[in-house]
Design an enzyme around this catalytic site. Structure first.
Site, mmCIF file in Angstrom:
data_model
loop_
_atom_site.group_PDB
_atom_site.id
_atom_site.type_symbol
_atom_site.label_atom_id
_atom_site.label_comp_id
_atom_site.label_asym_id
_atom_site.label_seq_id
_atom_site.Cartn_x
_atom_site.Cartn_y
_atom_site.Cartn_z
ATOM 1 N N ARG A 244 -4.037 1.042 5.534
ATOM 2 C CA ARG A 244 -4.958 0.572 4.427
ATOM 3 C C ARG A 244 -6.501 0.137 5.111
ATOM 4 O O ARG A 244 -6.529 0.061 6.175
ATOM 5 C CB ARG A 244 -4.409 -0.855 3.681
ATOM 6 C CG ARG A 244 -2.864 -0.561 3.124
ATOM 7 C CD ARG A 244 -2.635 -1.874 2.579
ATOM 8 N NE ARG A 244 -1.224 -1.672 1.974
ATOM 9 C CZ ARG A 244 -0.124 -1.969 2.764
ATOM 10 N NH1 ARG A 244 -0.057 -2.287 4.066
ATOM 11 N NH2 ARG A 244 1.157 -1.718 2.017
ATOM 12 N N LYS B 194 -1.392 -6.258 3.484
ATOM 13 C CA LYS B 194 -0.992 -6.605 2.022
ATOM 14 C C LYS B 194 0.337 -6.907 1.793
ATOM 15 O O LYS B 194 0.529 -8.106 1.206
ATOM 16 C CB LYS B 194 -1.525 -5.304 1.276
ATOM 17 C CG LYS B 194 -1.308 -5.559 -0.180
ATOM 18 C CD LYS B 194 -1.563 -4.130 -0.947
ATOM 19 C CE LYS B 194 -1.325 -4.444 -2.478
ATOM 20 N NZ LYS B 194 -1.776 -3.102 -3.243
ATOM 21 N N HIS C 232 -7.762 4.473 -0.155
ATOM 22 C CA HIS C 232 -6.398 4.747 -0.020
ATOM 23 C C HIS C 232 -5.928 6.248 0.163
ATOM 24 O O HIS C 232 -4.780 6.317 0.506
ATOM 25 C CB HIS C 232 -5.674 4.138 -1.492
ATOM 26 C CG HIS C 232 -4.068 4.189 -1.509
ATOM 27 N ND1 HIS C 232 -3.483 3.475 -0.610
ATOM 28 C CD2 HIS C 232 -3.003 4.917 -2.031
ATOM 29 C CE1 HIS C 232 -2.213 3.312 -0.879
ATOM 30 N NE2 HIS C 232 -2.002 4.570 -1.721
ATOM 31 N N ARG D 117 -3.904 6.852 3.650
ATOM 32 C CA ARG D 117 -2.589 6.451 3.601
ATOM 33 C C ARG D 117 -1.749 7.332 2.785
ATOM 34 O O ARG D 117 -0.621 7.747 3.450
ATOM 35 C CB ARG D 117 -2.514 5.022 3.046
ATOM 36 C CG ARG D 117 -1.023 4.046 3.125
ATOM 37 C CD ARG D 117 -1.513 2.700 2.597
ATOM 38 N NE ARG D 117 0.035 2.045 2.176
ATOM 39 C CZ ARG D 117 0.877 1.714 3.109
ATOM 40 N NH1 ARG D 117 0.628 1.889 4.420
ATOM 41 N NH2 ARG D 117 1.941 1.106 2.780
ATOM 42 N N HIS E 3 6.606 0.534 3.894
ATOM 43 C CA HIS E 3 6.888 0.382 2.500
ATOM 44 C C HIS E 3 7.993 -0.775 2.586
ATOM 45 O O HIS E 3 9.039 -0.146 3.250
ATOM 46 C CB HIS E 3 7.216 1.461 1.765
ATOM 47 C CG HIS E 3 5.920 2.196 1.155
ATOM 48 N ND1 HIS E 3 4.849 3.038 1.792
ATOM 49 C CD2 HIS E 3 5.234 1.713 0.091
ATOM 50 C CE1 HIS E 3 4.089 3.279 1.069
ATOM 51 N NE2 HIS E 3 4.199 2.642 -0.059
ATOM 52 N N TYR F 54 5.650 9.541 -3.895
ATOM 53 C CA TYR F 54 5.004 10.636 -3.315
ATOM 54 C C TYR F 54 5.957 11.890 -2.631
ATOM 55 O O TYR F 54 5.669 12.865 -2.973
ATOM 56 C CB TYR F 54 4.375 10.021 -1.782
ATOM 57 C CG TYR F 54 3.239 8.915 -2.088
ATOM 58 C CD1 TYR F 54 2.003 9.369 -2.088
ATOM 59 C CD2 TYR F 54 3.752 7.572 -2.327
ATOM 60 C CE1 TYR F 54 1.229 8.316 -2.434
ATOM 61 C CE2 TYR F 54 2.657 6.724 -2.230
ATOM 62 C CZ TYR F 54 1.544 7.016 -2.303
ATOM 63 O OH TYR F 54 0.565 6.070 -2.744
#
Length: 314
Positions: free
Chosen positions: A158, A185, A263, A266, A289, A298
């Site tokens: 990020r 995050k 973004h 990433r 994740h 994705y």
């Protein structure tokens, strides 16, 4: 006979101030910056409407949502604005709008009007990345941008993570490096996460990093720094600077910069991994994740035409 002292309605000022600081610390710096922007916008709008911003009436907040909707603001921006106004009221000792039927109805109406599908920016896939890296000039700024783009892509990082990296966070290993991400995050408490960075033969993130650090004379401290127009290395980069670097790199190679964002690096790693058939769990080891549901978007998007139910009969 026991003496029962009355309980005050409010905390003493020093205790309340300390509690407020802790409440604010629970939110990320990026969220607080966005909240301040939204709150300033709300106060300005209230002044033009000659209504009180603090404490505001639920009808006032609902009308503000409606006016921003007419201005073309996105659903996420409108919802964040209400959260910012609620936060400001809570910090000032007033009731928030989290349970206000009028405000919640306004938000539901907004979502029905705009829809809830997120507006996704384009990923910088490996093909785009090769062109972006090749197009960077061999200046100090070009070397920095090349290193930043390559590492951001190779680590699925990020933009906030990129600008917070120190030289000491990267430990070279045979064939690559271990990168420590001290806070992110999904790790707001700072437990820390470590990922592997491959140098590879195409992106060569570590080679670009070495060229940048050697030329800039960076041996410790912040990894990525600003460079002034005279070519002097300065202080830290903002996460907004990362977004601008990505957009500019896209424009240089003939792409629409508005399609890309901070973004995109990433998303580009994840998308490129999915397109080449990499296992989702391996992708998640780099992207970190916690839920594969987000990652699945994705992977599914990259596989829509490669693995299709009608492949054998259409």
């Amino acid at each position: 006979m026991s003496l029962i002292l009355p309980v005050p309605d409010t905390l003493p000022a020093p205790l309340q101030s300390a509690a407020d600081r802790l409440a604010l610390a629970a939110r990320s710096p990026a969220t607080l910056r966005a909240y301040r922007t939204d709150w300033d916008a709300f106060v300005t709008w209230c002044r033009t409407q000659n209504v009180m911003p603090l404490p505001a009436q639920p009808e006032t907040v609902a009308a503000w949502v409606a006016s921003r909707l007419e201005q073309g603001r996105k659903a996420a921006t409108l919802a964040r604005g209400v959260a910012a106004v609620s936060c400001a009221h809570e910090m000032a000792g007033f009731e928030s709008f989290s349970r206000s039927r009028i405000v919640q109805d306004a938000l539901r109406g907004m979502r029905r009007t705009l829809g809830t599908a997120p507006s996704r920016k384009a990923p910088v896939t490996v093909a785009f990345m090769r062109h972006m890296l090749a197009a960077q000039p061999d200046t100090l700024i070009g070397l920095r941008n090349r290193a930043l783009l390559a590492l951001g892509f190779a680590g699925a990082l990020r933009r906030s993570e990129l600008v917070a990296l120190d030289v000491e966070d990267l430990v070279l290993q045979e064939g690559g490096a271990l990168l420590s991400i001290r806070r992110s995050k999904t790790d707001p408490d700072g437990a820390g996460q470590t990922i592997g960075i491959l140098n590879g033969s195409t992106i060569r993130a570590l080679d670009h990093l070495s060229a940048w650090c050697e030329t800039a004379g960076i041996t410790s401290g912040l990894l990525f720094r600003s460079v002034d127009r005279h070519g002097r290395v300065r202080g830290s980069l903002s996460d907004r600077s990362v977004a601008r670097i990505i957009k500019t790199a896209a424009e240089i190679v003939g792409l629409d910069p508005e399609r890309f964002s901070g973004h995109s690096l990433r998303a580009g790693f994840i998308t490129s991994g999915a397109e080449t058939g990499a296992d989702a769990l391996l992708i998640a080891e780099t992207s970190r994740h916690k839920s594969l549901d987000v990652l699945r978007h994705y992977v599914r998007h990259a596989s829509l035409l490669k693995v299709h139910a009608g492949q054998r009969f259409l």
